[in-house]
Write a protein that holds these residues in place. Structure first.
Motif, PDB file in Angstrom:
ATOM      1  N   ALA A 137      10.021  -9.176 -21.710  1.00 33.76           N
ATOM      2  CA  ALA A 137       9.190  -8.390 -20.785  1.00 33.76           C
ATOM      3  C   ALA A 137       9.867  -7.069 -20.442  1.00 33.76           C
ATOM      4  CB  ALA A 137       8.891  -9.187 -19.524  1.00 33.76           C
ATOM      5  N   GLU A 138      11.165  -7.098 -20.255  1.00 34.36           N
ATOM      6  CA  GLU A 138      11.921  -5.882 -19.962  1.00 34.36           C
ATOM      7  C   GLU A 138      11.898  -4.943 -21.171  1.00 34.36           C
ATOM      8  OE1 GLU A 138      16.414  -4.717 -18.396  1.00 34.36           O
ATOM      9  OE2 GLU A 138      15.911  -6.812 -18.757  1.00 34.36           O
ATOM     10  N   ALA A 139      12.058  -5.502 -22.366  1.00 37.94           N
ATOM     11  CA  ALA A 139      12.011  -4.695 -23.590  1.00 37.94           C
ATOM     12  C   ALA A 139      10.631  -4.076 -23.761  1.00 37.94           C
ATOM     13  CB  ALA A 139      12.373  -5.549 -24.802  1.00 37.94           C
ATOM     14  N   ALA A 140       9.579  -4.854 -23.517  1.00 39.06           N
ATOM     15  CA  ALA A 140       8.214  -4.321 -23.651  1.00 39.06           C
ATOM     16  C   ALA A 140       7.999  -3.155 -22.692  1.00 39.06           C
ATOM     17  CB  ALA A 140       7.189  -5.425 -23.397  1.00 39.06           C
ATOM     18  N   ALA A 141       8.471  -3.277 -21.467  1.00 35.28           N
ATOM     19  CA  ALA A 141       8.323  -2.194 -20.488  1.00 35.28           C
ATOM     20  C   ALA A 141       9.066  -0.942 -20.952  1.00 35.28           C
ATOM     21  CB  ALA A 141       8.812  -2.638 -19.116  1.00 35.28           C
ATOM     22  N   HIS A 142      10.259  -1.129 -21.482  1.00 34.10           N
ATOM     23  CA  HIS A 142      11.059   0.003 -21.966  1.00 34.10           C
ATOM     24  C   HIS A 142      10.352   0.718 -23.120  1.00 34.10           C
ATOM     25  CE1 HIS A 142      14.440   2.335 -23.513  1.00 34.10           C
ATOM     26  NE2 HIS A 142      14.129   1.840 -24.698  1.00 34.10           N
ATOM     27  N   PHE A 143       9.912  -0.055 -24.123  1.00 36.08           N
ATOM     28  CA  PHE A 143       9.299   0.561 -25.290  1.00 36.08           C
ATOM     29  C   PHE A 143       7.939   1.171 -24.965  1.00 36.08           C
ATOM     30  CE2 PHE A 143      12.311  -2.463 -27.317  1.00 36.08           C
ATOM     31  CZ  PHE A 143      13.172  -1.492 -27.801  1.00 36.08           C
ATOM     32  N   ARG A 144       7.197   0.568 -24.040  1.00 38.32           N
ATOM     33  CA  ARG A 144       5.927   1.156 -23.590  1.00 38.32           C
ATOM     34  C   ARG A 144       6.212   2.513 -22.925  1.00 38.32           C
ATOM     35  NH1 ARG A 144       4.462  -2.793 -20.936  1.00 38.32           N
ATOM     36  NH2 ARG A 144       3.296  -3.821 -22.576  1.00 38.32           N
ATOM     37  N   ALA A 145       7.243   2.538 -22.097  1.00 41.29           N
ATOM     38  CA  ALA A 145       7.614   3.798 -21.434  1.00 41.29           C
ATOM     39  C   ALA A 145       8.048   4.834 -22.463  1.00 41.29           C
ATOM     40  CB  ALA A 145       8.712   3.555 -20.412  1.00 41.29           C
ATOM     41  N   SER A 146       8.801   4.416 -23.466  1.00 42.61           N
ATOM     42  CA  SER A 146       9.248   5.344 -24.500  1.00 42.61           C
ATOM     43  C   SER A 146       8.061   6.007 -25.191  1.00 42.61           C
ATOM     44  CB  SER A 146      10.119   4.614 -25.521  1.00 42.61           C
ATOM     45  OG  SER A 146      10.542   5.506 -26.531  1.00 42.61           O
ATOM     46  N   LEU A 147       7.042   5.212 -25.497  1.00 45.66           N
ATOM     47  CA  LEU A 147       5.858   5.768 -26.154  1.00 45.66           C
ATOM     48  C   LEU A 147       5.079   6.705 -25.232  1.00 45.66           C
ATOM     49  CD1 LEU A 147       4.696   2.625 -28.119  1.00 45.66           C
ATOM     50  CD2 LEU A 147       5.728   4.716 -29.063  1.00 45.66           C
ATOM     51  N   ALA A 148       5.216   6.539 -23.934  1.00 51.09           N
ATOM     52  CA  ALA A 148       4.566   7.443 -22.978  1.00 51.09           C
ATOM     53  C   ALA A 148       5.267   8.798 -22.934  1.00 51.09           C
ATOM     54  CB  ALA A 148       4.553   6.816 -21.585  1.00 51.09           C
ATOM     55  N   PRO A 150      28.998  -6.611 -33.175  1.00 53.79           N
ATOM     56  CA  PRO A 150      28.935  -5.461 -32.269  1.00 53.79           C
ATOM     57  C   PRO A 150      27.514  -5.208 -31.771  1.00 53.79           C
ATOM     58  CG  PRO A 150      29.996  -4.855 -34.348  1.00 53.79           C
ATOM     59  CD  PRO A 150      29.549  -6.268 -34.482  1.00 53.79           C
ATOM     60  N   VAL A 151      26.518  -5.589 -32.554  1.00 55.04           N
ATOM     61  CA  VAL A 151      25.127  -5.416 -32.148  1.00 55.04           C
ATOM     62  C   VAL A 151      24.785  -6.312 -30.970  1.00 55.04           C
ATOM     63  CG1 VAL A 151      22.729  -5.719 -32.909  1.00 55.04           C
ATOM     64  CG2 VAL A 151      24.410  -4.727 -34.461  1.00 55.04           C
ATOM     65  N   LEU A 152      25.396  -7.496 -30.916  1.00 53.57           N
ATOM     66  CA  LEU A 152      25.044  -8.474 -29.888  1.00 53.57           C
ATOM     67  C   LEU A 152      26.073  -8.618 -28.773  1.00 53.57           C
ATOM     68  CD1 LEU A 152      23.519 -11.178 -32.239  1.00 53.57           C
ATOM     69  CD2 LEU A 152      22.329  -9.429 -30.900  1.00 53.57           C
ATOM     70  N   ARG A 153      27.077  -7.735 -28.759  1.00 50.93           N
ATOM     71  CA  ARG A 153      28.054  -7.786 -27.651  1.00 50.93           C
ATOM     72  C   ARG A 153      27.349  -7.621 -26.317  1.00 50.93           C
ATOM     73  NH1 ARG A 153      32.254  -4.330 -30.588  1.00 50.93           N
ATOM     74  NH2 ARG A 153      33.194  -5.934 -31.866  1.00 50.93           N
ATOM     75  N   VAL A 154      26.355  -6.787 -26.296  1.00 48.34           N
ATOM     76  CA  VAL A 154      25.465  -6.689 -25.141  1.00 48.34           C
ATOM     77  C   VAL A 154      24.173  -7.350 -25.594  1.00 48.34           C
ATOM     78  CG1 VAL A 154      24.176  -5.149 -23.624  1.00 48.34           C
ATOM     79  CG2 VAL A 154      26.509  -4.555 -24.307  1.00 48.34           C
ATOM     80  N   ALA A 155      23.795  -8.397 -24.896  1.00 48.82           N
ATOM     81  CA  ALA A 155      22.625  -9.173 -25.305  1.00 48.82           C
ATOM     82  C   ALA A 155      21.354  -8.334 -25.244  1.00 48.82           C
ATOM     83  CB  ALA A 155      22.474 -10.391 -24.394  1.00 48.82           C
ATOM     84  N   PRO A 156      20.395  -8.621 -26.117  1.00 51.77           N
ATOM     85  CA  PRO A 156      19.109  -7.919 -26.048  1.00 51.77           C
ATOM     86  C   PRO A 156      18.437  -8.168 -24.701  1.00 51.77           C
ATOM     87  CG  PRO A 156      19.278  -9.204 -28.079  1.00 51.77           C
ATOM     88  CD  PRO A 156      20.433  -9.590 -27.213  1.00 51.77           C
ATOM     89  N   ALA A 157      17.628  -7.248 -24.287  1.00 52.20           N
ATOM     90  CA  ALA A 157      16.887  -7.384 -23.033  1.00 52.20           C
ATOM     91  C   ALA A 157      15.878  -8.517 -23.159  1.00 52.20           C
ATOM     92  CB  ALA A 157      16.161  -6.082 -22.709  1.00 52.20           C
TER      93      ALA A 157
END
Length: 157
Positions: A18-29, A8-15
């Motif tokens: 580069a996309e994940a880094a942008a998301h997590f950088r934004a989250s920290l902002a 169930p964790v991988l039914r939707v593939a991880p980003a």
């Protein structure tokens, strides 16, 4: 693997990385962690931000972060300019993870032109991690909850 055996964790593939880094950088902002806020306030001097408690007066009276500014979300449009400096970032908090009051307060402040972050965990995790809080009776501190805070040393994150 067939579709029915995929985790169930991988039914939707991880980003993509580069996309994940942008998301997590934004989250920290957008977010601050209770431990980081506490460490910055405990370091002494100007932490470089203001802490804003967006809860009701009754909730504030139950306990709040020492030095926080009390400004209920509904009053932000009328009173923010009197209490806050637009040149100083604001960290909002409300009750805890089950409450989106800090998010609403952060939105109201951002719409008024303030730089803002939301403190993840809110007042609940501030107390559960064993940080000092204030009531009309004075300052208080509870033992850290071992399910939310390291009992010895730093969590290493």
């Amino acid at each position: 693997m067939t579709a029915s055996t995929v985790s169930p964790v991988l039914r939707v593939a991880p980003a993509a990385p580069a996309e994940a880094a942008a998301h997590f950088r934004a989250s920290l902002a957008f977010h601050a962690d209770v431990s980081d806020v506490a460490a910055a306030l405990a370091a002494g001097g100007d932490p470089g931000f203001a802490v804003l408690d967006s809860r009701s007066t009754e909730s504030w009276d139950q306990g709040h972060i020492p030095g926080a500014i009390h400004l209920p979300t509904a009053l932000i449009p009328e009173q923010a300019a009197e209490l806050l400096d637009k040149a100083v970032p604001v960290v909002t908090y409300c009750w805890g993870p089950g409450c989106n009051g800090a998010t609403r307060a952060a939105l109201a402040l951002a719409e008024l032109g303030y730089q803002v972050k939301e403190m993840l965990g809110g007042f609940e995790y501030w107390v559960r991690e064993g940080f000092e809080f204030e009531t009309w009776q004075g300052r208080e501190r509870r033992a850290p909850d071992p399910l939310t805070a390291p009992v010895a040393g730093d969590c290493g994150c």
